[in-house]
Design a protein around this motif. Structure first.
Motif, PDB file in Angstrom:
ATOM      1  N   GLN A 215       0.826  -1.209   0.000  1.00  0.00           N
ATOM      2  CA  GLN A 215       0.000   0.000   0.000  1.00  0.00           C
ATOM      3  C   GLN A 215       0.866   1.267   0.000  1.00  0.00           C
ATOM      4  O   GLN A 215       0.512   2.262  -0.632  1.00  0.00           O
ATOM      5  CB  GLN A 215      -0.939   0.004   1.212  1.00  0.00           C
ATOM      6  N   THR A 216       2.007   1.194   0.690  1.00  0.00           N
ATOM      7  CA  THR A 216       2.909   2.355   0.704  1.00  0.00           C
ATOM      8  C   THR A 216       3.460   2.630  -0.693  1.00  0.00           C
ATOM      9  O   THR A 216       3.511   3.790  -1.145  1.00  0.00           O
ATOM     10  CB  THR A 216       4.066   2.110   1.690  1.00  0.00           C
TER      11      THR A 216
ATOM     12  N   THR B  35       0.905   4.109  -2.824  1.00  0.00           N
ATOM     13  CA  THR B  35       0.565   5.472  -2.408  1.00  0.00           C
ATOM     14  C   THR B  35       1.566   6.492  -2.923  1.00  0.00           C
ATOM     15  O   THR B  35       1.186   7.580  -3.389  1.00  0.00           O
ATOM     16  CB  THR B  35       0.477   5.552  -0.872  1.00  0.00           C
ATOM     17  N   TYR B  36       2.885   6.155  -2.890  1.00  0.00           N
ATOM     18  CA  TYR B  36       3.917   7.161  -3.191  1.00  0.00           C
ATOM     19  C   TYR B  36       4.446   7.082  -4.624  1.00  0.00           C
ATOM     20  O   TYR B  36       4.781   8.125  -5.209  1.00  0.00           O
ATOM     21  CB  TYR B  36       5.072   7.026  -2.197  1.00  0.00           C
TER      22      TYR B  36
ATOM     23  N   SER C 192      -3.341   8.943   0.128  1.00  0.00           N
ATOM     24  CA  SER C 192      -2.547   8.779   1.359  1.00  0.00           C
ATOM     25  C   SER C 192      -3.434   8.657   2.601  1.00  0.00           C
ATOM     26  O   SER C 192      -2.984   8.170   3.645  1.00  0.00           O
ATOM     27  CB  SER C 192      -1.587   9.958   1.518  1.00  0.00           C
TER      28      SER C 192
ATOM     29  N   LEU D  13      -3.655   5.075   3.543  1.00  0.00           N
ATOM     30  CA  LEU D  13      -2.442   4.587   4.193  1.00  0.00           C
ATOM     31  C   LEU D  13      -2.374   5.051   5.638  1.00  0.00           C
ATOM     32  O   LEU D  13      -2.011   4.279   6.537  1.00  0.00           O
ATOM     33  CB  LEU D  13      -1.207   5.061   3.424  1.00  0.00           C
TER      34      LEU D  13
ATOM     35  N   VAL E 184      -2.228   2.416   8.801  1.00  0.00           N
ATOM     36  CA  VAL E 184      -1.140   2.412   9.785  1.00  0.00           C
ATOM     37  C   VAL E 184      -1.713   2.395  11.200  1.00  0.00           C
ATOM     38  O   VAL E 184      -1.244   1.643  12.074  1.00  0.00           O
ATOM     39  CB  VAL E 184      -0.240   3.651   9.559  1.00  0.00           C
TER      40      VAL E 184
ATOM     41  N   THR F 126       2.963  10.357   7.418  1.00  0.00           N
ATOM     42  CA  THR F 126       2.210  10.158   6.172  1.00  0.00           C
ATOM     43  C   THR F 126       1.456  11.424   5.780  1.00  0.00           C
ATOM     44  O   THR F 126       1.449  11.834   4.610  1.00  0.00           O
ATOM     45  CB  THR F 126       1.227   8.985   6.335  1.00  0.00           C
TER      46      THR F 126
END
Length: 381
Positions: free
Chosen positions: A68-69, A72-73, A87, A90, A94, A110
């Motif tokens: 997922q990270t 996201t980025y 984000s 995410l 977390v 984040t």
């Protein structure tokens, strides 16, 4: 309903992000790829918001959070700030999957990381602050709704379990009260009937008197059953001693009583009266006693009831933990009013039952209330 609200919120954030992507200044192929990546992120978020996801193994959590990270980025390189709302998923994941001491700092990082994409595009800093705030708020909403859904689910499960326990306790009470009440009454009716059978030829007048007593016992039994069904039944130890004496006299057993009682609470009075009734029932059923002693004494805030007879049958065996369901019921009753019960044969060929309980039932403590609501596993009628 909570689950539906959570799903609607997740889909709403996805729709908002998809609209932003479709309005971005990128090629149609990039937009299509962005929508597919968004669906992948949404799928991961459904996994993270599923019931029991927080109890998953740590490697599994790290794997899904890592994917997922990346999702996201990495798309930020192509879509820039248009991908920023993702984000929020995410940030919520977390908080859902990691311990608080780790989750909250990562949650803040984040959100603050979303300050960068608008600035790199040459947009005002206020746009970065707005994007960061949106991400942090979305993370809190995802986290809060997921936790709320879990708590509501646990509440419904707990309510169902409490209802099942209440039904089980009521069944246990009903079975215990019927045993304690009808066991004595039926034994008394049987004994009186045998006596009437012997008296009819030679003493018809006395036999008629015994018939009247049988009818009285049967009527009282019916009233007791009705009380059991309604959930209320009070008994008096003083009255039960008189009844027991009359029953034992009719059975030809020499009875000696010693009664020194003061004021008793209704719960204690009923528990001790039930104990005496069960002791007399067992004496009539399982022994060949010629004498019986009943002692009920109140001293220094304690009431002690002792029932002793000489009719122990060496051949009689009972493999249950407390000598039968009757005595097992009495152990439960004594424990419920803060007392204790001991029973067993003595060295001189007698059988002795001892019940000791405070004259006034103490207030229930928090632990006792919890034990009543959540009894240990394995309790059964």
């Amino acid at each position: 309903m909570a689950r539906t609200i959570l799903i609607c919120a997740l889909l709403g954030y996805a729709l908002f992000t998809a609209t932003t992507l479709l309005c971005a200044d990128v090629s149609p192929a990039a937009k299509t790829t962005g929508v597919l990546l968004l669906l992948a992120v949404l799928t991961l978020q459904f996994v993270h918001s599923a019931p029991g996801s927080s109890r998953a193994l740590l490697p599994q959590k790290c794997l899904t959070l890592g994917i997922q990270t990346l999702l996201t980025y990495l798309p930020l390189v192509v879509f820039h700030a248009s991908w920023g709302p993702v984000s929020g998923y995410l940030a919520g994941s977390v908080l859902l999957l990691l311990p608080p001491r780790v989750a909250w700092p990562l949650y803040a990082i984040t959100g603050l990381s979303m300050l960068t994409p608008p600035v790199l595009e040459g947009r005002p800093l206020i746009d970065g602050i707005h994007l960061a705030e949106t991400s942090l708020l979305a993370g809190l909403v995802v986290f809060g709704l997921t936790r709320l859904t879990e708590l509501i689910t646990q509440l419904h499960v707990a309510r169902g379990e409490l209802a099942r326990q209440a039904v089980a306790r009521e069944r246990l009470r009903f079975a215990r009260d019927l045993h304690d009440l009808l066991g004595f009454s039926l034994s008394a009716i049987t004994l009186k009937s045998e006596l009437i059978h012997r008296l009819i030829p030679a003493h018809p007048a006395r036999a008629m008197k015994e018939v009247d007593e049988v009818l009285s016992i049967a009527g009282q039994s019916l009233a007791d059953v009705r009380k059991v069904a309604s959930g209320f039944r009070g008994m008096s130890l003083q009255q039960e001693i008189k009844t027991a004496r009359a029953m034992l006299d009719a059975a030809g057993i020499d009875v000696r009583t010693e009664v020194r009682l003061g004021s008793l609470s209704p719960q204690v009075d009923t528990a001790l009266a039930t104990t005496l009734r069960e002791a007399v029932t067992n004496l009539l059923r399982h022994s060949d006693a010629s004498r019986c002693g009943i002692r009920a004494v109140q001293q220094e805030g304690l009431v002690r009831l002792v029932v002793e007879n000489d009719g122990v049958d060496p051949a009689y065996q009972d493999l249950s933990p407390h000598g039968g369901s009757g005595l097992s019921n009495l152990h439960a009753r004594m424990t419920a009013v803060g007392g204790r019960l001991e029973s067993g044969p003595g060295t001189d060929g007698t059988f002795r039952l001892l019940a000791e309980v405070p004259a006034k039932r103490p207030p229930e403590t928090t632990a006792e209330v919890r034990q009543i609501m959540f009894p240990p596993n394995g309790s059964a009628a």
